[in-house]
Write an enzyme that holds these catalytic residues in place. Structure first.
Site, PDB file in Angstrom:
ATOM      1  N   ASP A 197       0.775  -1.257   0.115  1.00 52.38           N
ATOM      2  CA  ASP A 197      -0.062   0.073   0.007  1.00 52.38           C
ATOM      3  C   ASP A 197       0.589   1.378  -0.058  1.00 52.38           C
ATOM      4  O   ASP A 197       0.603   2.171   0.841  1.00 52.38           O
ATOM      5  CB  ASP A 197      -0.913   0.156   1.170  1.00 52.38           C
ATOM      6  CG  ASP A 197      -2.016  -0.864   1.040  1.00 52.38           C
ATOM      7  OD1 ASP A 197      -2.125  -1.981   0.343  1.00 52.38           O
ATOM      8  OD2 ASP A 197      -2.615  -1.029   2.089  1.00 52.38           O
ATOM      9  N   ASP A 236      -4.587  -0.938  -1.786  1.00 47.40           N
ATOM     10  CA  ASP A 236      -5.796  -0.648  -1.373  1.00 47.40           C
ATOM     11  C   ASP A 236      -6.709  -0.021  -2.332  1.00 47.40           C
ATOM     12  O   ASP A 236      -6.366   0.820  -3.225  1.00 47.40           O
ATOM     13  CB  ASP A 236      -5.848   0.451  -0.292  1.00 47.40           C
ATOM     14  CG  ASP A 236      -6.821  -0.277   0.864  1.00 47.40           C
ATOM     15  OD1 ASP A 236      -7.162  -1.083   1.041  1.00 47.40           O
ATOM     16  OD2 ASP A 236      -6.955   0.861   1.764  1.00 47.40           O
ATOM     17  N   HIS A 286     -10.568   6.951   1.323  1.00 47.57           N
ATOM     18  CA  HIS A 286      -9.299   6.822   0.997  1.00 47.57           C
ATOM     19  C   HIS A 286      -9.316   5.562  -0.045  1.00 47.57           C
ATOM     20  O   HIS A 286     -10.050   4.975  -0.287  1.00 47.57           O
ATOM     21  CB  HIS A 286      -8.260   6.335   2.318  1.00 47.57           C
ATOM     22  CG  HIS A 286      -8.526   5.342   2.768  1.00 47.57           C
ATOM     23  ND1 HIS A 286      -9.642   4.748   3.530  1.00 47.57           N
ATOM     24  CD2 HIS A 286      -8.065   3.713   2.446  1.00 47.57           C
ATOM     25  CE1 HIS A 286      -9.746   3.598   3.865  1.00 47.57           C
ATOM     26  NE2 HIS A 286      -8.689   3.000   3.366  1.00 47.57           N
ATOM     27  N   LYS A 297      -6.934  -4.767  -3.009  1.00 48.51           N
ATOM     28  CA  LYS A 297      -7.728  -5.450  -1.960  1.00 48.51           C
ATOM     29  C   LYS A 297      -8.683  -4.320  -1.330  1.00 48.51           C
ATOM     30  O   LYS A 297      -8.511  -3.290  -1.904  1.00 48.51           O
ATOM     31  CB  LYS A 297      -6.796  -5.720  -0.703  1.00 48.51           C
ATOM     32  CG  LYS A 297      -6.049  -4.797  -0.087  1.00 48.51           C
ATOM     33  CD  LYS A 297      -4.880  -5.317   0.838  1.00 48.51           C
ATOM     34  CE  LYS A 297      -4.014  -4.145   1.392  1.00 48.51           C
ATOM     35  NZ  LYS A 297      -4.850  -3.218   1.963  1.00 48.51           N
ATOM     36  N   CYS A 300      -2.232  -3.068   7.532  1.00 47.33           N
ATOM     37  CA  CYS A 300      -2.004  -3.687   6.528  1.00 47.33           C
ATOM     38  C   CYS A 300      -0.741  -4.452   6.491  1.00 47.33           C
ATOM     39  O   CYS A 300      -0.471  -5.773   6.076  1.00 47.33           O
ATOM     40  CB  CYS A 300      -2.138  -3.129   5.307  1.00 47.33           C
ATOM     41  SG  CYS A 300      -3.792  -2.454   5.216  1.00 47.33           S
TER      42      CYS A 300
HETATM   43 ZN    ZN Z   1      -8.478   0.922   2.956  1.00 42.96          ZN
END
Ligand code: ZN
Length: 210
Positions: free
Chosen positions: A9, A47, A82, A107, A152
């Site tokens: 991420d 993400d 986000h 994801k 994460c």
């Molecule tokens: Zn997220």
């Protein structure tokens, strides 16, 4: 033994200036670039939320970021909007070298459930394909870096252990959200307890380059 580097991420929204900025998140980008030189296989997670994602406080009237709700049976920390699919915030930081990333695993695509781990959603209901990808390439050792240590990175590492992968977290190549002070340190302790090796980028790059 075959190794892979997994960059978690490293997206604009998690970098200072972004919607869900992680303090010093920008500091890990040059480290991530340097680390890539020590690996033949580099992968990334992203993400990637629909605009109505259930982890967004904006979807739950009367709540605010940081509140915890029940989202379809799973405790869910609420976040500011986000990493909305197709937005600038969801793009990788422009300073990240993406030229050697072999595959990106997205994801958090299901609005009904969040996904901190790069492997599975938070209910372990659906996989991203990362586990199968690693298996198909006979990867035994994964090295994890990115954002954020206490979400994460942590859940990606714990799932890697569940999958019986030798798992290394590169501490200086991660930063945490720290909603509560010390969350990152607690997360590292939880990872160690699960058998994750905590290392530094110097352990890896110096060995490969010098
Ligand atoms: Zn997220």
């Amino acid at each position: 033994m075959k190794r892979a580097l997994i960059l978690v991420d490293l997206q604009n929204d998690f970098i200072p200036g972004g919607a869900l900025a992680v303090a010093e998140g920008d500091k890990v980008v040059p480290i991530a670039n340097r680390l890539q030189t020590a690996f033949d296989l580099v992968l990334a997670t992203q993400d990637w939320h629909p605009a109505n994602h259930g982890s967004f406080a904006s979807q739950h009237p009367g709540t605010k970021p940081g509140d915890v709700i029940d989202l379809n049976g799973i405790p869910q920390v609420l976040w500011p909007d986000h990493c909305v699919q197709g937005s600038k915030g969801a793009e990788f930081d422009p300073r990240l070298d993406v030229s050697r990333i072999a595959k990106v695993f997205q994801k958090g695509v299901d609005p009904q459930i969040d996904s901190y781990s790069g492997f599975f959603d938070n209910g372990h209901r659906r996989g991203t394909g990362l586990a199968e990808y690693l298996r198909s390439r006979s990867v035994t050792d994964v090295y994890i870096a990115g954002l954020a240590t206490d979400y994460c990175v942590k859940f990606t590492s714990l799932d890697a252990r569940t999958l019986r992968l030798n798992t290394f977290v590169i501490e200086d190549a991660c930063r945490g959200v720290n909603l509560q002070p010390g969350d990152s340190a607690t997360a590292l302790d939880q990872m160690r307890a699960a058998g994750v090796n905590v290392v530094t980028s110097d352990d890896l790059v110096s060995a490969a380059v010098r």
